[in-house]
Every structure is written in C-alpha cells, then in structure tokens.
Design an enzyme around this catalytic site. Structure first.
Site, short mmCIF file in Angstrom:
data_model
loop_
_atom_site.label_atom_id
_atom_site.label_comp_id
_atom_site.label_asym_id
_atom_site.label_seq_id
_atom_site.Cartn_x
_atom_site.Cartn_y
_atom_site.Cartn_z
NE ARG A 121 -35.02 -40.44 39.36
CZ ARG A 121 -35.58 -41.45 38.71
NH1 ARG A 121 -35.07 -42.67 38.80
NH2 ARG A 121 -36.66 -41.25 38.00
CE LYS A 143 -19.89 -23.70 44.05
NZ LYS A 143 -19.51 -22.28 43.83
CD GLU A 185 -8.95 -19.77 41.07
OE1 GLU A 185 -9.26 -19.47 42.23
OE2 GLU A 185 -9.62 -19.39 40.07
CE LYS A 227 -13.41 -25.78 45.93
NZ LYS A 227 -13.57 -25.59 44.51
CD GLU A 237 -20.99 -20.57 46.83
OE1 GLU A 237 -21.23 -21.41 45.95
OE2 GLU A 237 -20.40 -19.52 46.60
NE ARG A 242 -18.00 -24.42 47.65
CZ ARG A 242 -18.09 -25.64 47.07
NH1 ARG A 242 -18.82 -26.59 47.60
NH2 ARG A 242 -17.45 -25.89 45.94
CG ASN A 246 -16.92 -16.34 45.06
OD1 ASN A 246 -16.54 -17.15 44.22
ND2 ASN A 246 -18.10 -16.39 45.64
CG HIS A 249 -13.24 -15.55 41.68
ND1 HIS A 249 -12.07 -15.63 42.39
CD2 HIS A 249 -13.28 -16.66 40.90
CE1 HIS A 249 -11.44 -16.76 42.06
NE2 HIS A 249 -12.15 -17.39 41.15
CG HIS A 253 -16.89 -13.61 37.71
ND1 HIS A 253 -17.43 -13.86 38.94
CD2 HIS A 253 -16.22 -14.74 37.37
CE1 HIS A 253 -17.11 -15.10 39.33
NE2 HIS A 253 -16.37 -15.64 38.38
CG HIS A 266 -11.21 -18.25 35.99
ND1 HIS A 266 -12.24 -17.36 36.25
CD2 HIS A 266 -10.94 -18.87 37.17
CE1 HIS A 266 -12.57 -17.46 37.53
NE2 HIS A 266 -11.80 -18.36 38.11
N1 LIG Z 1 -16.30 -26.99 39.62
C1 LIG Z 1 -15.61 -26.04 40.17
O1 LIG Z 1 -15.61 -25.85 41.39
C2 LIG Z 1 -14.75 -25.18 39.29
C3 LIG Z 1 -13.82 -24.31 39.88
C4 LIG Z 1 -12.99 -23.57 39.04
C5 LIG Z 1 -13.11 -23.70 37.66
N2 LIG Z 1 -14.03 -24.54 37.13
C6 LIG Z 1 -14.15 -24.71 35.66
O2 LIG Z 1 -12.92 -25.26 35.19
C7 LIG Z 1 -12.79 -24.92 33.81
C8 LIG Z 1 -11.36 -24.51 33.55
O3 LIG Z 1 -10.50 -25.58 33.88
P1 LIG Z 1 -9.02 -25.67 33.28
O4 LIG Z 1 -8.33 -24.38 33.43
O5 LIG Z 1 -8.42 -26.90 33.84
O6 LIG Z 1 -9.30 -25.79 31.72
P2 LIG Z 1 -9.35 -27.02 30.68
O7 LIG Z 1 -10.01 -28.19 31.25
O8 LIG Z 1 -9.89 -26.45 29.42
O9 LIG Z 1 -7.80 -27.33 30.47
C9 LIG Z 1 -6.94 -26.34 29.94
C10 LIG Z 1 -6.14 -26.89 28.77
O10 LIG Z 1 -5.12 -27.75 29.27
C11 LIG Z 1 -5.12 -28.97 28.53
N3 LIG Z 1 -4.58 -29.99 29.43
C12 LIG Z 1 -5.20 -30.57 30.48
N4 LIG Z 1 -4.35 -31.34 31.15
C13 LIG Z 1 -3.16 -31.27 30.51
C14 LIG Z 1 -1.89 -31.84 30.74
N5 LIG Z 1 -1.64 -32.61 31.81
N6 LIG Z 1 -0.89 -31.55 29.87
C15 LIG Z 1 -1.10 -30.73 28.83
N7 LIG Z 1 -2.27 -30.12 28.56
C16 LIG Z 1 -3.29 -30.42 29.41
C17 LIG Z 1 -6.55 -29.16 28.12
O11 LIG Z 1 -6.65 -30.06 27.04
C18 LIG Z 1 -6.95 -27.73 27.79
O12 LIG Z 1 -6.55 -27.40 26.47
C19 LIG Z 1 -13.82 -23.85 33.52
O13 LIG Z 1 -14.86 -24.40 32.77
C20 LIG Z 1 -14.32 -23.44 34.89
O14 LIG Z 1 -15.67 -23.02 34.88
C21 LIG Z 1 -14.83 -25.28 37.92
ZN LIG Z 2 -11.63 -19.14 40.08
#
Ligand SMILES: NC(=O)c1ccc[n+]([C@@H]2O[C@H](COP(=O)([O-])OP(=O)(O)OC[C@H]3O[C@@H](n4cnc5c(N)ncnc54)[C@H](O)[C@@H]3O)[C@@H](O)[C@H]2O)c1
Ligand SMILES: [Zn+2]
Length: 361
Positions: A121, A143, A185, A227, A237, A242, A246, A249, A253, A266
């Site tokens: 939990r 999130k 972003e 943020k 939200e 928040r 978007n 977005h 999407h 993205h």
């Molecule tokens: N929780 C939230 O508020 C929120 C907000 C926006 C996006 N997201 C989520 O985030 C995800 C996307 O995140 P992302 O773009 O970081 O993708 P990711 O985590 O897949 O990373 C992108 C790539 O970069 C590589 N990588 C990471 N750090 C590295 C480094 N320092 N050097 C070299 N390579 C590196 C990873 O191995 C991967 O191949 C999605 O699943 C999305 O839904 C969440």
């Molecule tokens: Zn985004």
C-alpha cells in the site's frame, strides 16, 4: 545546484536540478531517511552507462542497492511487468527498510511510481530522471501508470516521490530525437506560462541542441518550477489548472493514435498539436497577430516536424473523436491568447479543426 519545492503539505518534496548530481545521489537520498536498501528500477542501457556511479554513491552513504532491469520499451508499462517487479521486490524486501529508485526516462518513472504506490500500500520512492522529457515533465507531479490493451496509462495512481534528482549531465548521452521529444514539452511550458522561457528558447536553441550545461540547467529548472507550481495548486487535476499542461495534446493524441505509436514520438506529435492549437486560436481571433509564425519557428529550430506525412486526414479526425479528453461528446482545446495566456474552449467546430490539421499536410 538549484532546488524547487513542490508544496503538497505532508507530501511535499524537493526537485534538485544540477550538473553531476548522480555522483552525490547517496548524500541526497540518505538525508531523506527513507531506508537503507534501494531497489533501482531501470533498463540495461542506463545501468551500463550510469549504474556504477549511482551504486557507488549510495554505498558510500550506507545504502545497499539492487538493480531491477526492465525491457527498454513502452511495453514495460504493463500489468504483467508490474506484477513481476512487485514479486521480485517482495523477495528483496526481506527484513529491510526498502525504498524504490525510478532510474530512467518516463517509462521507468511511470512503472516504478506505480509499483511503489501499490506494494505494501505504498513504499517511498525517488525519481532520478535520465531523459529531458522525464526531467521536465514525467518525474514531477506524481502521476504513475501502466498501459492496458484498451489504452495508454489506463491503470495508475497519484503517488508523489520523496525527491526528484535531475542531473543534466545524464542528458549528454541522448540522441537528437530524444532531446526533441523533451524540447516539445519545454516549448509548451514557455507558450502556456512563461514569456521569459519562450524568449530564452528563441535566443538559445543552438546552445540547447549542443547540450550546453548552462542551457540545460536553465530549461530544466524553468520547466520544473512551472510544473511544480501547477501541481502544487491542483495535485489531482480536479481544479482544471493541470488542464493547461495539455496544450497541443488534443491533436497530438489523435496524430499518435492515427499514425500508430512510433512514427511520431510523443514530443513530435505535441509539436504538431501545438501548431494546430495555435492555428485554431489564430482563426477564431484569439491569438495576437504574428504569434503563430513565432511558434512555428521555434518548433522548427528545435528540429521537430511541422508537417504530417503518410497518414489520411480522416484517420486523424476519427482518432480525435475517440480521445479520452472529450467531455461527453464535446471536444476540448487549450487555446492561446498570447505567450503565457491560455483559454480553454469546448466544442471547437469540426470544420475548423479539420482545416488546421489539413494545413499541416
Ligand atoms: N507521469 C507523467 O506525468 C508523464 C508525463 C509525460 C510522459 N509520461 C510517460 O513517459 C513515457 C515517455 O518517456 P521518455 O520519453 O523518457 O521515454 P523512455 O523512458 O522510453 O526513454 C526514451 C529512450 O531513451 C533512453 N534513455 C533514457 N535515458 C537515457 C540517457 N541518459 N542516455 C541515453 N539514452 C537514454 C531509454 O532507454 C529509451 O530508449 C511515456 O510512457 C509517457 O506516457 C508520463
Ligand atoms: Zn506530453
């Protein structure tokens, strides 16, 4: 090194932004007094590149660690991976005071946050984001989620980390496309909230793209502050604040869904979505003249696409109508009056949306 506070009463935490922070991670994390055994969720690429630095620093400050490697793909955000991670964590957590470290991009962050929120939990976790997108966006705000076959991020929780350590030195190993994904972003934050950040981006994009330390620290700090402020005011939200995050977005999407996830990442879809939203804002007379061109220019200089190719317009429009951000049957767009001034509008005429998406072909 700079500190941003996320103010959420007993769930408040610090975001530390700086260069070479990973080597000091043990000192920061031991000061939190959340445990002496770290369960580090990451992928093999990040472990090979940076695992030693983290492990050594933790050990120096009396924190034992264990790495849990997950596949390097969005597929890691699944219930089956979450369940295998939780079972492995349970085996590690034998009479220890354990906490979780999310060490990676948004994928590791979302999964590790989700696992931390449901194991016993809730156990404490910290974010050490390694992509630009994760440093400016996904590591902040609590999130957490995994994807279901029905939709992305469908199973999740709000669960705040105990600290976010954003070391911009880690960004030096990202490729151009991964930097672009985060920059979309960053541009969004400038547009919705911060004229100074927007002007900074207009003047300093070459330094950012060259991954200059000062430029990266500036943008990660500026975005983190925005943020953190929005999340502090509207954690779950519920108050609509928040919602402005978007911006770009709604169309993004639809573009991602219509093209199949992967053709545009993205950030690239958000770049296109911001152009659609600024086009709509312009056509209904909301946006100051000259602004759409400035917005398009900044997106271009960040190396992000400004045109859509190889996908029928009809596919994007039908994906748009399936979007979960619809309220009832009405669409909802975050639109712009000026840099730093948004307006949320429901029921934007379909003909106008179509026209602005078409303008991107
Ligand atoms: N929780 C939230 O508020 C929120 C907000 C926006 C996006 N997201 C989520 O985030 C995800 C996307 O995140 P992302 O773009 O970081 O993708 P990711 O985590 O897949 O990373 C992108 C790539 O970069 C590589 N990588 C990471 N750090 C590295 C480094 N320092 N050097 C070299 N390579 C590196 C990873 O191995 C991967 O191949 C999605 O699943 C999305 O839904 C969440
Ligand atoms: Zn985004």
């Amino acid at each position: 090194m700079k500190v941003i506070k996320v103010n959420l009463k007993e769930r408040s935490y610090d975001i530390i932004v700086g260069h070479n922070l990973l080597a000091l991670s043990g000192r920061y994390l031991s000061s939190l007094k959340i445990g002496n055994s770290a369960y580090i969720i990451t992928n093999s690429l990040i472990k090979i590149k940076y695992g030693n630095i983290l492990e050594r620093s933790l050990r120096k400050h009396g924190i034992a660690s264990r790495f849990k490697l997950i596949p390097d793909s969005e597929k890691s955000k699944s219930l089956s991976i979450a369940s295998s991670v939780i079972r492995d964590l349970a085996r590690y957590d034998n009479r220890k005071k354990v906490f979780v470290i999310a060490f990676g991009g948004g994928v590791a962050g979302d999964l590790a946050g989700f696992v931390s929120s449901i194991y016993k939990r809730g156990v404490p976790y910290v974010q050490i984001p390694t992509t630009l997108l994760a440093q400016v966006d996904s590591s902040i705000g609590g999130k957490t989620a995994v994807d279901l076959a029905e939709a992305k991020n469908l199973a999740g929780s709000f669960y705040q980390p105990k600290m976010v350590l954003s070391d911009v030195k880690l960004l030096s190993s990202l490729n151009k496309r991964q930097i672009g994904a985060g920059l979309a972003e960053v541009i969004k934050y400038g547009i919705i909230r911060d004229k100074n950040l927007f002007s900074y981006l207009e003047k300093n994009m070459p330094k950012i793209l060259a991954l200059k330390r000062g430029a990266l620290e500036y943008i990660v700090y500026a975005c983190g502050k925005i943020k953190a402020d929005i999340v502090s005011k509207d954690e779950r939200e519920k108050k609509g604040m928040r919602t402005i995050l978007n911006f770009g977005h709604t169309a993004a999407h639809a573009i991602e869904a219509a093209c199949g996830y992967g053709k545009y990442n993205h950030g690239e879809a958000v770049g296109l979505g911001m152009l659609v939203a600024s086009g709509i804002s312009d056509k209904i007379g909301l946006l100051k003249p000259g602004m759409p061109a400035r917005i398009e220019k900044i997106i271009k200089t960040a190396g992000l696409p400004t045109k859509i190719s190889n996908v029928p317009l009809t596919k994007i429009i039908s994906a748009h109508y399936r979007d979960k951000k619809f309220i009832g049957s009405k669409n909802r767009f975050v639109l712009l009056r000026d840099i730093g001034r948004t307006k949320i509008l429901c029921d934007v005429p379909l003909a106008l949306i179509k026209k602005e998406i078409k303008a991107r072909f």
